[in-house]
Every structure is written in structure tokens, then in C-alpha cells.
Design a protein around this motif. Structure first.
Motif, PDB file in Angstrom:
ATOM      1  N   TRP A  17      44.675  35.393  36.912  1.00  0.00           N
ATOM      2  CA  TRP A  17      45.974  35.733  36.340  1.00  0.00           C
ATOM      3  C   TRP A  17      47.084  34.895  36.965  1.00  0.00           C
ATOM      4  O   TRP A  17      47.049  34.568  38.150  1.00  0.00           O
ATOM      5  CB  TRP A  17      46.274  37.222  36.544  1.00  0.00           C
ATOM      6  N   ALA A  18      48.071  34.566  36.159  1.00  0.00           N
ATOM      7  CA  ALA A  18      49.232  33.832  36.658  1.00  0.00           C
ATOM      8  C   ALA A  18      50.107  34.761  37.496  1.00  0.00           C
ATOM      9  O   ALA A  18      50.107  35.983  37.287  1.00  0.00           O
ATOM     10  CB  ALA A  18      50.036  33.268  35.485  1.00  0.00           C
ATOM     11  N   PRO A  19      50.853  34.231  38.455  1.00  0.00           N
ATOM     12  CA  PRO A  19      51.716  35.080  39.293  1.00  0.00           C
ATOM     13  C   PRO A  19      52.727  35.901  38.496  1.00  0.00           C
ATOM     14  O   PRO A  19      53.106  36.997  38.927  1.00  0.00           O
ATOM     15  CB  PRO A  19      52.416  34.064  40.206  1.00  0.00           C
ATOM     16  N   HIS A  20      53.156  35.383  37.333  1.00  0.00           N
ATOM     17  CA  HIS A  20      54.176  36.093  36.558  1.00  0.00           C
ATOM     18  C   HIS A  20      53.593  37.143  35.622  1.00  0.00           C
ATOM     19  O   HIS A  20      54.338  37.814  34.906  1.00  0.00           O
ATOM     20  CB  HIS A  20      54.971  35.081  35.715  1.00  0.00           C
ATOM     21  N   ASP A  22      52.426  40.328  33.688  1.00  0.00           N
ATOM     22  CA  ASP A  22      52.857  41.727  33.718  1.00  0.00           C
ATOM     23  C   ASP A  22      51.717  42.621  34.183  1.00  0.00           C
ATOM     24  O   ASP A  22      50.562  42.441  33.784  1.00  0.00           O
ATOM     25  CB  ASP A  22      53.316  42.165  32.332  1.00  0.00           C
ATOM     26  N   ARG A  23      52.045  43.601  34.986  1.00  0.00           N
ATOM     27  CA  ARG A  23      51.064  44.580  35.458  1.00  0.00           C
ATOM     28  C   ARG A  23      51.446  45.945  34.911  1.00  0.00           C
ATOM     29  O   ARG A  23      52.257  46.655  35.509  1.00  0.00           O
ATOM     30  CB  ARG A  23      51.020  44.597  36.990  1.00  0.00           C
ATOM     31  N   PRO A  24      50.897  46.344  33.769  1.00  0.00           N
ATOM     32  CA  PRO A  24      51.249  47.635  33.183  1.00  0.00           C
ATOM     33  C   PRO A  24      50.869  48.797  34.093  1.00  0.00           C
ATOM     34  O   PRO A  24      49.799  48.813  34.693  1.00  0.00           O
ATOM     35  CB  PRO A  24      50.429  47.657  31.875  1.00  0.00           C
ATOM     36  N   ASP A  25      51.778  49.731  34.211  1.00  0.00           N
ATOM     37  CA  ASP A  25      51.559  50.938  35.022  1.00  0.00           C
ATOM     38  C   ASP A  25      51.274  50.618  36.486  1.00  0.00           C
ATOM     39  O   ASP A  25      50.627  51.400  37.194  1.00  0.00           O
ATOM     40  CB  ASP A  25      50.394  51.769  34.450  1.00  0.00           C
ATOM     41  N   ALA A  26      51.724  49.427  36.910  1.00  0.00           N
ATOM     42  CA  ALA A  26      51.567  49.003  38.309  1.00  0.00           C
ATOM     43  C   ALA A  26      50.103  48.928  38.740  1.00  0.00           C
ATOM     44  O   ALA A  26      49.787  48.945  39.920  1.00  0.00           O
ATOM     45  CB  ALA A  26      52.337  49.941  39.233  1.00  0.00           C
ATOM     46  N   ARG A  27      49.190  48.854  37.776  1.00  0.00           N
ATOM     47  CA  ARG A  27      47.771  48.749  38.103  1.00  0.00           C
ATOM     48  C   ARG A  27      47.397  47.298  38.381  1.00  0.00           C
ATOM     49  O   ARG A  27      48.047  46.377  37.907  1.00  0.00           O
ATOM     50  CB  ARG A  27      46.919  49.303  36.957  1.00  0.00           C
ATOM     51  N   GLU A  28      46.306  47.133  39.116  1.00  0.00           N
ATOM     52  CA  GLU A  28      45.800  45.791  39.358  1.00  0.00           C
ATOM     53  C   GLU A  28      45.274  45.202  38.052  1.00  0.00           C
ATOM     54  O   GLU A  28      44.658  45.904  37.240  1.00  0.00           O
ATOM     55  CB  GLU A  28      44.676  45.828  40.399  1.00  0.00           C
ATOM     56  N   LEU A  29      45.520  43.930  37.852  1.00  0.00           N
ATOM     57  CA  LEU A  29      45.019  43.265  36.652  1.00  0.00           C
ATOM     58  C   LEU A  29      43.508  43.090  36.767  1.00  0.00           C
ATOM     59  O   LEU A  29      42.986  42.779  37.836  1.00  0.00           O
ATOM     60  CB  LEU A  29      45.705  41.913  36.491  1.00  0.00           C
ATOM     61  N   PRO A  30      42.777  43.267  35.660  1.00  0.00           N
ATOM     62  CA  PRO A  30      41.308  43.197  35.719  1.00  0.00           C
ATOM     63  C   PRO A  30      40.824  41.778  35.992  1.00  0.00           C
ATOM     64  O   PRO A  30      41.409  40.814  35.485  1.00  0.00           O
ATOM     65  CB  PRO A  30      40.881  43.667  34.320  1.00  0.00           C
ATOM     66  N   PRO A  31      39.756  41.624  36.761  1.00  0.00           N
ATOM     67  CA  PRO A  31      39.224  40.282  37.042  1.00  0.00           C
ATOM     68  C   PRO A  31      38.504  39.664  35.845  1.00  0.00           C
ATOM     69  O   PRO A  31      38.286  38.451  35.812  1.00  0.00           O
ATOM     70  CB  PRO A  31      38.267  40.512  38.204  1.00  0.00           C
ATOM     71  N   LYS A  32      38.115  40.517  34.886  1.00  0.00           N
ATOM     72  CA  LYS A  32      37.444  40.028  33.682  1.00  0.00           C
ATOM     73  C   LYS A  32      38.079  40.664  32.450  1.00  0.00           C
ATOM     74  O   LYS A  32      38.562  41.806  32.524  1.00  0.00           O
ATOM     75  CB  LYS A  32      35.939  40.352  33.713  1.00  0.00           C
ATOM     76  N   VAL A  33      38.070  39.943  31.344  1.00  0.00           N
ATOM     77  CA  VAL A  33      38.635  40.445  30.095  1.00  0.00           C
ATOM     78  C   VAL A  33      37.722  40.058  28.936  1.00  0.00           C
ATOM     79  O   VAL A  33      36.853  39.189  29.070  1.00  0.00           O
ATOM     80  CB  VAL A  33      40.050  39.873  29.838  1.00  0.00           C
ATOM     81  N   HIS A  43      48.979  33.436  27.821  1.00  0.00           N
ATOM     82  CA  HIS A  43      50.194  32.971  28.500  1.00  0.00           C
ATOM     83  C   HIS A  43      50.371  33.634  29.865  1.00  0.00           C
ATOM     84  O   HIS A  43      51.174  33.157  30.682  1.00  0.00           O
ATOM     85  CB  HIS A  43      51.415  33.253  27.625  1.00  0.00           C
ATOM     86  N   ASP A  44      49.645  34.728  30.124  1.00  0.00           N
ATOM     87  CA  ASP A  44      49.693  35.410  31.420  1.00  0.00           C
ATOM     88  C   ASP A  44      48.524  35.025  32.323  1.00  0.00           C
ATOM     89  O   ASP A  44      48.441  35.489  33.461  1.00  0.00           O
ATOM     90  CB  ASP A  44      49.669  36.932  31.222  1.00  0.00           C
ATOM     91  N   ILE A  45      47.611  34.233  31.796  1.00  0.00           N
ATOM     92  CA  ILE A  45      46.409  33.845  32.533  1.00  0.00           C
ATOM     93  C   ILE A  45      46.562  32.402  32.991  1.00  0.00           C
ATOM     94  O   ILE A  45      46.896  31.523  32.200  1.00  0.00           O
ATOM     95  CB  ILE A  45      45.156  34.004  31.653  1.00  0.00           C
ATOM     96  N   GLU A  46      46.318  32.180  34.265  1.00  0.00           N
ATOM     97  CA  GLU A  46      46.433  30.819  34.787  1.00  0.00           C
ATOM     98  C   GLU A  46      45.275  29.950  34.328  1.00  0.00           C
ATOM     99  O   GLU A  46      45.470  28.814  33.884  1.00  0.00           O
ATOM    100  CB  GLU A  46      46.485  30.866  36.313  1.00  0.00           C
ATOM    101  N   SER A  47      44.055  30.485  34.427  1.00  0.00           N
ATOM    102  CA  SER A  47      42.878  29.707  34.025  1.00  0.00           C
ATOM    103  C   SER A  47      41.664  30.622  33.973  1.00  0.00           C
ATOM    104  O   SER A  47      41.713  31.779  34.402  1.00  0.00           O
ATOM    105  CB  SER A  47      42.620  28.567  35.021  1.00  0.00           C
ATOM    106  N   LEU A  48      40.566  30.086  33.461  1.00  0.00           N
ATOM    107  CA  LEU A  48      39.289  30.770  33.585  1.00  0.00           C
ATOM    108  C   LEU A  48      38.870  30.730  35.052  1.00  0.00           C
ATOM    109  O   LEU A  48      39.176  29.773  35.764  1.00  0.00           O
ATOM    110  CB  LEU A  48      38.233  30.078  32.727  1.00  0.00           C
ATOM    111  N   ALA A  49      38.178  31.754  35.500  1.00  0.00           N
ATOM    112  CA  ALA A  49      37.729  31.824  36.906  1.00  0.00           C
ATOM    113  C   ALA A  49      36.208  31.757  36.945  1.00  0.00           C
ATOM    114  O   ALA A  49      35.544  32.643  37.485  1.00  0.00           O
ATOM    115  CB  ALA A  49      38.244  33.090  37.568  1.00  0.00           C
ATOM    116  N   ILE A  50      35.670  30.709  36.380  1.00  0.00           N
ATOM    117  CA  ILE A  50      34.218  30.547  36.271  1.00  0.00           C
ATOM    118  C   ILE A  50      33.765  29.537  37.311  1.00  0.00           C
ATOM    119  O   ILE A  50      34.206  28.384  37.311  1.00  0.00           O
ATOM    120  CB  ILE A  50      33.828  30.088  34.857  1.00  0.00           C
ATOM    121  N   ALA A  51      32.882  29.960  38.200  1.00  0.00           N
ATOM    122  CA  ALA A  51      32.467  29.111  39.312  1.00  0.00           C
ATOM    123  C   ALA A  51      31.537  27.989  38.868  1.00  0.00           C
ATOM    124  O   ALA A  51      31.570  26.895  39.436  1.00  0.00           O
ATOM    125  CB  ALA A  51      31.789  29.959  40.386  1.00  0.00           C
ATOM    126  N   ASP A  52      30.700  28.235  37.884  1.00  0.00           N
ATOM    127  CA  ASP A  52      29.716  27.244  37.447  1.00  0.00           C
ATOM    128  C   ASP A  52      30.368  26.283  36.461  1.00  0.00           C
ATOM    129  O   ASP A  52      30.747  26.680  35.342  1.00  0.00           O
ATOM    130  CB  ASP A  52      28.515  27.918  36.797  1.00  0.00           C
TER     131      ASP A  52
END
Length: 531
Positions: A17-20, A22-33, A43-52
Motif C-alpha cells: 500500500w502507498a503511504p497515502h 486511506d485506512r477505513p475505520d482505522a483498521r490495518e490495510l490487508p496485505p492481500k486483495v 491509486h492507493d497501492i504502491e505496487s504488487l508485493a510478489i517476491a517471485d
């Protein structure tokens, strides 16, 4: 049918997730979607977080196709200029159009299930006919599906798994490995498949096998997806340029491979493998088995064109993509990424995507993703590298920096080649064997020189003038040459230090040192050591 993961809605794709964001209900953003949330919030995601790296590269291609389809950028009937205007309008909106995304997801919801055992089921990017056309007693298994797991007699990469006790794969892992097989799968022997009474057990290689693909990358996934699109030809129509999950019927395995009529089909329908994931008997949300076999009995003849590869010409006149090489740093490919007509005997052609990415008013990095492999079963190493964002700035607005960048890159290459010659010559003289490969010293020299040369390159690249006012972009050629030479001398001295304590070794080292400065002696053709 029991509940099964749907790629659109279930959290299967790792993201950063990008630093900007939004975090609805102050919850942590999910690591997967799921793909739906990924596109709606790109627009809220910085990049894919795929290691391979191959999985990352493979997933980007369906994402490009979905972005084009959901935004209407899958057609360019009025030509590329009008297409560019529409893309820039979407960029100015700051997000992908929610209405188009949701309408498409609703229309194709049933084609995005990871498993679907119903009579008319069409699991995503899979062929349900394999359950009847392949021997259920001789499936490939999850260890074969997971490219980082050992299977058969192969060595372990990162995990220890036994064919006798294969652990199930999570839906997320299975999805990424499914895509890796479609794009990077090997040629040769595979599971037997019987079609029309005839059994075959041989497959052609995946379209990206052993290659390195280059992707423009922005500050967010939204920018990355838009920058990764290429305008279709004016004759392309979405009704013909279809993705596999959009097909009305599955293709005939005995017929010719699916036609690639436009960007969406080229991005998603070039696979030569057929796969079917089987849910675990005890937990229908994970994968317990897999069928992997050939998709078409006859191959395509030539590798399909791909807009994200550097294409070059062999000595025999054959066009082929630049292969992934884990020992080669990304900056050494910069000429072929910046120049329209890059130098080199292989006549490299820069990826087509960069011709259009530079039209966006963005500072874009270049993300190189690939898999060093041979054509069949040997997998060596993932390749994953990113340039600084300044690269796209120079590429778009500072054409006068390109010749300077080319000279800077060539200088770094030149002293790397000279170092290789020097250490090989020194070793051969020391052991008195002119036919010795001297590979040990050559590898040690490369390991010492190339990382330092890369850092030197980017340091000097950032100092280049981008206003167009300075001659040759302000490159101080003499100082740059001296810097690369000093790096080569230092690496040479460190590699050869172990033998300089003897008269024979010291003499061999000093006589070979002249190679670092460009030995003027004529060389026999074909005898120069490879870089």
C-alpha cells in the motif's frame, strides 16, 4: 458446489500500500486483495508485493489486459493520438473508472473462480477437460506446480517438500504459480493427455521462457498499469481480441493455437500449457493436486511478439528476446531501453511499451523481471531489478542525455571486459596453461567490479544535465573513464593478490596488467575472452 476462491473478490494478490492510502475505520490495510479491489484502489497501492519475479511479470500481463478492457483502452479506432488523449484523461482523473471495473466484474464473475467442478465450469486460466483427458493417477502434483519447490530428483530452493508427502498450496500461491507456468513453463516431456483417441506428452515452451521483461513503473500501481499499456492497431476489435476467460468455447487442442489478434490476446492467450488445479480433499480453499500438460498439439512455430521484451537478432539472422541473466546488471541494458535505435551488433530493439510510456507526464522507473532458465527443465535464478525514477525523466524530456548515457554505459562495459581479459591472462600465465578457462578468477573479478561499476554509473547518471543546455549533457568523459579504470585496477589487484608473493606470480600479474589499459597487441579473431 462448495465455496471456492474467486480471484475477483477473495484476497489472493499480495500488494504494498502507498503511504497515502486511506485506512477505513482505522483498521490495518490487508496485505492481500482480490483483483476487483486491486483495480478499484490501484491509486492507493504502491505496487504488487510478489517476491517471485516471474510470477510478478506474469500477473502484470492479465492486469494490463483488464485495465485496457475496463477503461476502453483496448481499442484505438481513431488512431494512437486519440488513444493517448483518452489515457491521459484517465490519468488526470487519478483512478481507474469504478463503473467500468464493476460492470466487467459482474459480467465475468463466473469465469474467475480458482476451482469450478460444475458441468459447465470454467476455472480461471485453466482447462477443466484435463480431469477426463489426463490420467488422474499420474497428475503433476503441487510440488511440480510450485516452481520454488523441489519435485522428482531436483534440489530444494527455499522449501523442503517430499513427493510422498506434498503439502497443499494456498490459493494465493497456487494462483501465482499457475500464471508462472503459463508464461515460463518448459518445453519437452509433460503429463500425457489424450485428445480424439491420440495420446501426447510433449509441450512447447511458454512465451516468456528464459526471457527478461521490462516494465515502466510509476509511484502507484494505477500509474504503472496505465504506463504499461500499448495502443492497439486501428483494426483491432474487442470482439476478436479476447482473453481466455472471455472465450465462448475452449479451443481445440488438435487445432492451431489461439489467434493473437491484438494486445489483450497477446498478453493473456499465448500459453502453450494447459493446467487444472484440484482442491484439497480436506480443505476446498487450498490446492491439493494439479494437472499440467500441453495445450496445443502443434506449436506456434515462432515465439509470439511481446511489447515488454528487448528483441535482438542472432548471427544466423533469427529474432529472439534478450535472455534473463542473473549476472548482468540492469544498467548494462540501458542503451536498449533509452534509444530508438540502440547500438550493438545484435541490433537490439527496445520494448515497444516504452515508445508510449514516455508520453505520460510521469517520472517512471524501469522494473526488469525474469527467470534465468534454459529451454527445457533447468531453472537457475529469478531476476528482479529496478532503475531509479530519473530514468523515465531522461527518456522522455532529455533526449540530449541519451548519447552521454550511451557513452557512460559503454565505458563501464569496456573496463569490465578488460578486467576479464586481464585476470584470465594472468591466471593462464601463472599456471602455464594457455587453454585454462581461468573461470574462478574471472568470476571473482566480475563479482568485485560490476556492483561497484553499477554504483558509479548511477552516481554519474544523476549528474547529467537535463536542461539541454550543457554540451554532451555535462558528461566529464575523462573523469568517468578514470573512475571506471580505478575500479577495474582495484578488482584486479584484489583478485590476483594471492599469487604476487612469488616471482612467477608477480611477473604473470604485471604482464597481464596491460590489458586493463587496452593492450595494443593485435588479437586473433575469436580469441578474446567473453565479457
Amino acid at each position: 458446489m462448495p465455496a471456492t476462491p474467486n480471484i475477483l473478490y477473495d484476497p489472493l494478490v499480495p500488494v504494498r500500500w502507498a503511504p497515502h492510502a486511506d485506512r477505513p475505520d482505522a483498521r490495518e490495510l490487508p496485505p492481500k486483495v482480490g483483483l476487483l479491489e486491486l483495480l478499484l484502489r490501484s491509486h492507493d497501492i504502491e505496487s504488487l508485493a510478489i517476491a517471485d519475479a516471474p510470477a510478478h511479470s506474469a500477473l502484470l500481463r492479465p492486469l494490463y489486459a483488464l485495465t485496457a478492457r475496463m477503461t476502453g483502452l483496448d481499442e484505438a479506432r481513431q488512431g494512437p493520438e486519440e488513444w493517448l488523449e483518452r489515457r491521459e484523461e484517465i490519468l488526470e482523473e487519478g483512478r481507474l473508472p469504478a463503473e467500468g471495473i464493476e460492470a466487467y466484474a459482474a459480467a465475468y464473475r463466473d469465469r474467475f473462480f480458482l476451482f469450478d467442478t460444475s458441468a459447465q465450469g470454467r476455472p480461471w486460466m485453466q482447462d477443466p477437460r484435463l480431469a477426463h483427458q489426463c490420467d488422474p493417477a499420474s497428475t503433476a502434483g503441487v510440488n511440480k506446480l510450485a516452481v520454488t519447490r523441489p519435485s522428482g530428483n531436483n534440489h530444494s530452493w527455499w522449501t523442503h517438500a517430499l513427493d510422498t508427502r506434498p503439502g497443499p498450496l494456498s490459493a494465493s500461491e497456487a494462483l501465482l504459480n499457475l500464471l508462472t507456468w503459463h508464461y515460463y513453463g518448459p518445453s519437452g516431456r509433460c503429463s500425457s493427455r489424450e485428445v480424439n483417441g491420440v495420446k501426447s506428452a510433449s509441450s512447447a515452451a511458454g512465451p516468456l521462457r528464459s526471457s527478461l521483461s521490462y516494465h515502466p513503473e510509476g509511484a502507484t500501481l494505477f500509474e504503472t498499469l496505465l504506463a504499461g499499456l500499448v495502443p492497439p492497431e486501428t483494426a483491432v476489435r474487442r470482439e476478436q481480441d479476447r482473453c481466455p476467460w472471455e472465450w465462448d468455447e475452449l479451443p481445440d487442442p488438435d487445432g492451431p493455437p489461439a489467434a493473437l489478434t491484438g494486445p489483450c490476446s497477446r498478453l493473456t492467450a499465448a500459453s502453450m500449457h494447459a493446467l487444472l488445479l484440484v482442491p484439497d480433499e480436506n480443505d476446498a480453499s487450498v490446492v491439493g493436486n494439479a494437472y499440467i500438460t500441453w495445450a496445443y498439439r502443434q506449436g506456434r512455430g515462432t515465439r509470439p511478439d511481446d511489447d515488454y521484451l528487448i528483441w535482438q537478432i542472432s548471427k544466423q539472422g533469427n529474432v529472439y528476446p534478450r535472455p534473463a541473466d542473473s549476472q548482468r546488471a540492469l544498467w548494462r541494458d540501458l542503451d536498449a531501453l533509452l534509444f530508438i535505435d540502440p547500438p550493438g551488433v545484435a541490433q537490439p530493439r527496445r520494448p515497444k511499451v516504452f515508445e508510449w510510456a514516455v508520453e505520460l507526464p510521469l517520472d517512471l522507473r524501469v522494473h526488469a523481471l525474469g527467470f534465468e532458465q534454459d529451454g527445457q527443465a533447468k531453472d537457475t535464478q529469478f531476476v528482479d531489478a529496478v532503475t531509479p525514477p530519473v530514468l523515465a525523466f531522461a527518456e522522455r524530456r532529455s533526449a540530449r542525455t541519451q548519447p552521454a548515457v550511451g557513452r557512460l554505459r559503454a565505458m563501464g562495459e569496456r573496463f569490465g571486459i578488460r578486467l576479464d581479459r586481464a585476470v584470465r591472462r594472468a591466471w593462464r600465465a601463472y599456471v602455464n596453461d594457455p587453454k585454462d578457462s581461468a573461470q574462478s578468477w574471472a568470476q571473482e573479478g566480475a563479482a568485485r567490479y560490476w556492483p561497484a561499476a553499477e554504483a558509479e554509473f548511477w552516481t554519474r547518471f544523476r549528474l547529467l544535465d537535463r536542461t539541454g543546455k550543457a554540451l554532451d549533457a555535462g558528461l566529464d568523459t575523462a573523469t568517468a573513464r578514470k573512475a571506471f579504470l580505478q575500479l577495474a585496477i582495484r578488482a584486479y589487484d584484489e583478485v590476483t593478490a594471492s599469487v604476487t608473493g612469488t616471482q612467477r606470480g608477480a611477473r604473470a600479474v604485471e604482464e597481464a596488467r596491460v590489458e586493463l589499459f587496452g593492450d595494443p597487441r593485435p588479437r586473433k579473431p575469436g580469441k578474446s575472452p567473453a565479457a
